[in-house]
Design an enzyme around this catalytic site. Structure first.
Site, mmCIF file in Angstrom:
data_model
loop_
_atom_site.group_PDB
_atom_site.id
_atom_site.type_symbol
_atom_site.label_atom_id
_atom_site.label_comp_id
_atom_site.label_asym_id
_atom_site.label_seq_id
_atom_site.Cartn_x
_atom_site.Cartn_y
_atom_site.Cartn_z
ATOM 1 N N ARG A 89 -27.413 -7.218 8.894
ATOM 2 C CA ARG A 89 -28.740 -6.337 9.927
ATOM 3 C C ARG A 89 -29.361 -5.371 9.046
ATOM 4 O O ARG A 89 -31.080 -5.513 10.506
ATOM 5 C CB ARG A 89 -27.552 -5.713 10.777
ATOM 6 N N LYS A 111 -34.066 -18.019 21.825
ATOM 7 C CA LYS A 111 -34.028 -19.876 21.754
ATOM 8 C C LYS A 111 -33.882 -20.226 22.647
ATOM 9 O O LYS A 111 -33.086 -20.760 22.742
ATOM 10 C CB LYS A 111 -33.051 -20.013 20.655
ATOM 11 N N VAL A 160 -30.380 -17.668 13.013
ATOM 12 C CA VAL A 160 -30.758 -16.490 11.892
ATOM 13 C C VAL A 160 -30.754 -14.769 12.084
ATOM 14 O O VAL A 160 -29.294 -14.612 12.885
ATOM 15 C CB VAL A 160 -32.615 -16.345 13.485
ATOM 16 N N ASP A 209 -29.624 -16.764 23.167
ATOM 17 C CA ASP A 209 -29.511 -17.894 22.416
ATOM 18 C C ASP A 209 -28.385 -18.544 23.654
ATOM 19 O O ASP A 209 -29.797 -19.331 24.192
ATOM 20 C CB ASP A 209 -28.961 -18.023 21.374
ATOM 21 N N GLU A 217 -32.233 -6.254 24.019
ATOM 22 C CA GLU A 217 -31.658 -6.987 23.450
ATOM 23 C C GLU A 217 -32.531 -7.722 22.518
ATOM 24 O O GLU A 217 -33.634 -7.134 22.268
ATOM 25 C CB GLU A 217 -31.326 -8.822 24.556
ATOM 26 N N ASP A 218 -31.361 -7.876 21.679
ATOM 27 C CA ASP A 218 -32.039 -8.439 19.909
ATOM 28 C C ASP A 218 -32.568 -9.837 20.449
ATOM 29 O O ASP A 218 -33.709 -10.365 19.818
ATOM 30 C CB ASP A 218 -31.153 -8.298 18.875
ATOM 31 N N LYS A 258 -24.112 -4.618 18.865
ATOM 32 C CA LYS A 258 -24.700 -3.835 17.781
ATOM 33 C C LYS A 258 -26.202 -3.882 17.607
ATOM 34 O O LYS A 258 -27.018 -3.310 17.188
ATOM 35 C CB LYS A 258 -23.708 -4.015 16.511
ATOM 36 N N GLY A 259 -25.964 -5.702 17.395
ATOM 37 C CA GLY A 259 -27.373 -5.974 17.168
ATOM 38 C C GLY A 259 -29.132 -5.486 17.554
ATOM 39 O O GLY A 259 -29.689 -5.524 17.471
ATOM 40 N N ASP A 296 -26.992 -10.668 12.617
ATOM 41 C CA ASP A 296 -25.759 -10.174 11.135
ATOM 42 C C ASP A 296 -25.452 -11.379 12.190
ATOM 43 O O ASP A 296 -25.475 -12.895 12.459
ATOM 44 C CB ASP A 296 -24.769 -9.324 11.546
#
Length: 183
Positions: free
Chosen positions: A168, A134, A156, A106, A102-103, A46-47, A162
């Protein structure tokens, strides 16, 4: 939405203006790079919904969009490394150029799996655009064509990101206070 940080935010890492400016720059590069053969944008739910919406409007090409939902997080703050497809693509990507949107990246574990999965479907190419990365959290090396911002290895939230399905809709990226997610 107020510009005052949410009470659970330790500090704002990237404000709305910085995010939009960087997405504008990324959109210009994507427009140049894909001018002869526009990509299928694949948003990772969802990000990435916020990134996909804003970035797509900054690409001056006729692009198609599709969505995937994969999960490896649950309600925790660290990737589990076990990936499940919750929603697969509706489009056939064979012989298409694909740009995953992508949001955040990591550990890279989920994205590594997703890249292998999509490449097995016979596209011309598969590249990645992410708002956030990251580097200090990376557990695998991923070639990312478009990176908005490299950020510290902190948890974050906001702008699609989220914690336990909350935050969000914040218009900025902020560091979540540890007291919210640590017992």
């Amino acid at each position: 939405m107020s510009t005052t940080p949410h009470q659970d935010v330790q500090r704002v890492l990237l404000d709305e203006r910085a995010i939009q400016e960087r997405l504008r720059e990324m959109g210009s590069r994507i427009t140049e790079d894909y001018a002869d053969d526009p990509p299928l944008l694949v948003g990772v739910l969802k990000g990435a919904a916020f990134v996909m919406a804003d970035l797509s409007r900054k690409i001056d090409l006729d692009v198609d969009m599709d969505w995937m939902a994969v999960s490896s997080y649950g309600s925790g703050t660290k990737s589990s490394g076990v990936v499940r497809i919750l929603k697969d693509l509706g489009a056939d990507i064979s012989d298409r150029r694909v740009l995953i949107v992508e949001d955040i990246i990591d550990s890279g574990l989920t994205l590594k799996w997703l890249l292998a999965n999509l490449r097995s479907r016979g596209p011309k190419s598969v590249d990645v655009a992410t708002l956030l990365r990251k580097p200090d959290a990376a557990r695998v090396e991923i070639d990312v064509k478009y990176v908005g911002f490299d950020i510290p290895n902190e948890f974050v939230i906001g702008y699609g990101l989220d914690y336990d399905e909350s935050y969000r809709n914040l218009p900025y990226v902020g560091v979540l206070k540890r007291s919210v997610y640590e017992d």
